[in-house]
Design a protein around this motif. Sequence first.
Motif: not given
Length: 378
Positions: A86-102
Amino acid sequence: MQFTAVMLMTLMTMSLTLWMPRRLTYDRVTNRSRWFLAAGLTLIGVQFALQYAFSFREQGVTQAVFINLLFFIPCSTLISLSILNLQRQGRIRLWEYLTGPVAWIAAATLMTAIGQMDGHPLMGNTPEMRNAEMMGSLCYTVMQVVFASLLLTELRRMRRALNNYFDRERSNLLDWMKWSVGVLTVLALMVPVLIYAQNILLAIYALVFFVGIFYLWLQFIGYIRTNAARRMREAEENEESMNRSEAQEKALSDGAPSEEAVLAEMSMIAQTAKRWLEDYNHMRSGITIKTVADEMGIHRYQLSAWLKTTKQVNFSQWITYHRIEAAKHFLTEHPDWSNETVAQACGFTTRNYFQTVFKKLTGLSPAEYVEERMKDEG
């Protein structure tokens, strides 16, 4: 408690997936955020269902913590991504997506490896397993601190955008984000304590958890269903437009403008702003920086750049300051006027908001200000 939690998570998930207005289902950003949140709540429900079905808590605190960590990490990830999206208007970087899985892989690997040292059973209530879970909970905490840092950084940016676009303080639109990030971080920090906690501490944690998750869900629903998200997007689009215009202006110019040129431009804008104020344009409510810039005949980024050189720094503070100055004049010249009359005359939307802002800027309530003025004149 587990059964109640399962029912609660089910109802909250259903509200996000089935009971949304049609207009929201076509909004790409809102749609992705609600599905992130729905997935996170679903995982929480599954976790409590497993606790209820297999009575892990009755077998020992270790089993419960082991299962909780393996579910809470993806849950927290999805909820954090929901807000960040919501904050980024959908613009989430790849490493941010990977933070949880890592973080999940690291926690699962540590708990499995350390927990089975010296041939101990993985789900045994052993000191080794407790140590393993401490390491796993550390992974969870680090992950949530990373997300909290990202979310709070974006929150500050969003507040700046709001204050540089609307004519009044609207950061309260985002208060739910601040509290939600705080609750998620507190829950993560409390996990290591829970490994050794019993009875009352567990009850407190459960209460904070349920209240926090329910608050986040309720405020999220309110934010996307009302015009709060639309207003935020309007302010952000204005910020992006100003940044693009400023970049284009610099690209067209031959190098950086001279100091004399900058001073001349700022002086011109200051004179234009002074004339605009002298016509009492700031006494209208509901204006934006776009409205003011168009009326002054300058670009928004020029007005924003000039505002940064003033004591008020941004548009909202600038307008508010001059409205309060006008209010001081009315209170002095017309001490018999009610606060509501003064508020309406100066462009404030409500009497309560006027009184709050007046005291914040002057240190006195309107009534106290009138009293002080009368004493000075006497």
